[in-house]
Design a protein around this motif. Structure first.
Motif, PDB file in Angstrom:
ATOM      1  N   ILE A 167       1.071  -1.197   0.484  1.00  0.00           N
ATOM      2  CA  ILE A 167      -0.169   0.460  -0.274  1.00  0.00           C
ATOM      3  C   ILE A 167       0.785   1.492  -0.517  1.00  0.00           C
ATOM      4  O   ILE A 167       0.386   2.153  -0.687  1.00  0.00           O
ATOM      5  CB  ILE A 167      -0.432   0.311   1.244  1.00  0.00           C
ATOM      6  CG1 ILE A 167      -2.040  -1.033   0.824  1.00  0.00           C
ATOM      7  CG2 ILE A 167      -1.637   1.416   1.727  1.00  0.00           C
ATOM      8  CD1 ILE A 167      -3.254  -0.952   2.592  1.00  0.00           C
ATOM      9  N   LEU A 168       2.171   1.562   0.474  1.00  0.00           N
ATOM     10  CA  LEU A 168       2.647   2.705   1.151  1.00  0.00           C
ATOM     11  C   LEU A 168       3.996   2.203  -0.929  1.00  0.00           C
ATOM     12  O   LEU A 168       4.819   2.860  -0.555  1.00  0.00           O
ATOM     13  CB  LEU A 168       3.459   1.928   2.210  1.00  0.00           C
ATOM     14  CG  LEU A 168       2.557   2.689   3.530  1.00  0.00           C
ATOM     15  CD1 LEU A 168       3.232   2.067   4.386  1.00  0.00           C
ATOM     16  CD2 LEU A 168       1.468   3.612   3.460  1.00  0.00           C
ATOM     17  N   ASP A 169       3.946   1.484  -1.498  1.00  0.00           N
ATOM     18  CA  ASP A 169       5.476   1.615  -2.228  1.00  0.00           C
ATOM     19  C   ASP A 169       4.801   2.848  -3.619  1.00  0.00           C
ATOM     20  O   ASP A 169       3.370   2.953  -3.819  1.00  0.00           O
ATOM     21  CB  ASP A 169       4.223  -0.260  -3.546  1.00  0.00           C
ATOM     22  CG  ASP A 169       5.633  -1.009  -2.648  1.00  0.00           C
ATOM     23  OD1 ASP A 169       6.218  -0.690  -1.268  1.00  0.00           O
ATOM     24  OD2 ASP A 169       4.697  -1.872  -3.334  1.00  0.00           O
ATOM     25  N   GLU A 170       5.465   2.976  -4.101  1.00  0.00           N
ATOM     26  CA  GLU A 170       5.905   4.046  -5.193  1.00  0.00           C
ATOM     27  C   GLU A 170       4.779   3.818  -5.897  1.00  0.00           C
ATOM     28  O   GLU A 170       4.736   4.886  -6.745  1.00  0.00           O
ATOM     29  CB  GLU A 170       7.118   5.116  -4.630  1.00  0.00           C
ATOM     30  CG  GLU A 170       7.711   3.285  -6.031  1.00  0.00           C
ATOM     31  CD  GLU A 170       9.586   4.143  -6.153  1.00  0.00           C
ATOM     32  OE1 GLU A 170       9.958   3.671  -7.081  1.00  0.00           O
ATOM     33  OE2 GLU A 170       9.956   5.404  -5.778  1.00  0.00           O
ATOM     34  N   ASP A 171       4.854   2.205  -6.434  1.00  0.00           N
ATOM     35  CA  ASP A 171       3.999   2.306  -7.671  1.00  0.00           C
ATOM     36  C   ASP A 171       2.591   2.009  -7.569  1.00  0.00           C
ATOM     37  O   ASP A 171       1.954   2.395  -7.994  1.00  0.00           O
ATOM     38  CB  ASP A 171       4.529   0.245  -7.470  1.00  0.00           C
ATOM     39  CG  ASP A 171       5.453   0.142  -8.104  1.00  0.00           C
ATOM     40  OD1 ASP A 171       6.080   0.884  -8.317  1.00  0.00           O
ATOM     41  OD2 ASP A 171       5.886  -1.209  -7.962  1.00  0.00           O
ATOM     42  N   VAL A 172       1.691   2.746  -5.617  1.00  0.00           N
ATOM     43  CA  VAL A 172       0.663   2.619  -5.899  1.00  0.00           C
ATOM     44  C   VAL A 172       0.299   3.937  -5.402  1.00  0.00           C
ATOM     45  O   VAL A 172      -0.495   5.122  -5.885  1.00  0.00           O
ATOM     46  CB  VAL A 172       0.558   1.592  -4.338  1.00  0.00           C
ATOM     47  CG1 VAL A 172      -0.836   2.132  -3.773  1.00  0.00           C
ATOM     48  CG2 VAL A 172       0.592   0.503  -4.843  1.00  0.00           C
ATOM     49  N   ILE A 173       1.281   4.876  -4.588  1.00  0.00           N
ATOM     50  CA  ILE A 173       1.001   6.350  -3.915  1.00  0.00           C
ATOM     51  C   ILE A 173       2.332   6.890  -4.179  1.00  0.00           C
ATOM     52  O   ILE A 173       1.904   8.670  -4.755  1.00  0.00           O
ATOM     53  CB  ILE A 173       1.141   6.558  -2.199  1.00  0.00           C
ATOM     54  CG1 ILE A 173       2.893   5.935  -2.124  1.00  0.00           C
ATOM     55  CG2 ILE A 173       0.687   5.023  -1.804  1.00  0.00           C
ATOM     56  CD1 ILE A 173       3.139   5.762  -0.527  1.00  0.00           C
ATOM     57  N   GLY A 174       3.070   7.165  -5.761  1.00  0.00           N
ATOM     58  CA  GLY A 174       3.898   7.856  -6.245  1.00  0.00           C
ATOM     59  C   GLY A 174       5.468   8.218  -5.306  1.00  0.00           C
ATOM     60  O   GLY A 174       5.102   7.471  -4.681  1.00  0.00           O
TER      61      GLY A 174
END
Length: 265
Positions: free
Chosen positions: A15-22
């Protein structure tokens, strides 16, 4: 005392990956930014509409925002992808989201990230959602963004056995059995052929379709609709008293969510 965790084996939430939140220096998109990206397709004569989370939110669900999934006609899907690729100062191709479990076919569709913003877009075919993506079936929000008409989206969720989203839609708009009789095709069974194609696609993608929970048995539409509507009260839980709430997302007498100006909707 418990042993300290090895850092390499510590729990990690995607959920905290840059793939999810930028990226850390990304900004949040503004409404006008979203409108401009949609205009890339609409200006080229390509009908499009948001589905999944953003459609549910538009229709009053409390679902959390995720990627913007935009549906286009199958025969214009490649053109839409080419247009997004051509706007390299605004959009960049990006790797698939790590969110979603087995059978997440969104991973097979092109995904884009808005440059400098924590905003991700996926363009899918109309057949992916079983939605006839054409102007007559699309409605614009007050903010000028396209969504499938309520009846079109409800029919899609019903026919594709997407019970979770169907219940979200029912609760967001406080739909009744009578509304379904007046606005949906409840005769016959769900779209079994679409289900078979979805299972085949998941298997080709390397997933196990048994985990999808999709049945090729000809479930009757009317029975599925009625059961989904009748469970409205049970879905409210103890924190939403029936004297105050009509559904888990709507109070009695509350305003139609589609008639309210909301940011990014």
């Amino acid at each position: 005392m418990p042993e300290p965790q090895d850092e390499q084996h510590a729990f990690h939430s995607c959920i905290l990956d840059e793939d999810v939140i930028g990226y850390s220096n990304d900004t949040q998109p503004l409404h006008e930014d979203v409108v401009k990206i949609v205009a890339i397709l609409e200006g080229a004569g390509i009908p499009c509409c948001f589905i999944e989370e953003y459609a549910l939110i538009y229709y009053g669900s409390g679902r959390k925002q995720n990627d913007r999934v935009l549906c286009v006609p199958d025969d214009q899907h490649k053109k839409a992808i080419d247009l997004f690729n051509a706007c390299s100062t605004i959009l960049k191709p990006f790797r698939p989201s790590p969110m979603g479990g087995v059978g997440n076919l969104l991973r097979t569709y092109p995904r884009f990230k808005v440059v400098g913003q924590s905003d991700f877009w996926v363009i899918v075919t109309a057949s992916f959602a079983n939605i006839p993506c054409e102007p007559a079936n699309i409605v614009k929000s007050i903010g000028g963004l396209p969504y499938p008409k309520l009846s079109v989206y409800a029919q899609s969720l019903l026919d594709t056995q997407n019970g979770t989203d169907l219940e979200e839609l029912i609760d967001g708009m406080d739909l009744s059995q009578e509304w379904g009789e007046e606005n949906l095709d409840l005769d016959g069974s769900i779209d079994v052929e679409w289900t078979r194609r979805r299972k085949d696609a998941v298997q080709a993608f390397g997933g196990n379709p048994i985990f999808l929970g999709l049945s090729t048995a000809p479930k009757q539409r009317r029975a599925v609709w009625q059961a989904s509507v009748l469970r409205k009260g049970a879905r409210m839980g103890l924190k939403k008293p029936a004297a105050v709430y009509a559904t888990r997302w709507r109070r009695h007498g509350s305003q139609d969510p589609t008639s309210i100006q909301r940011n990014l909707i």
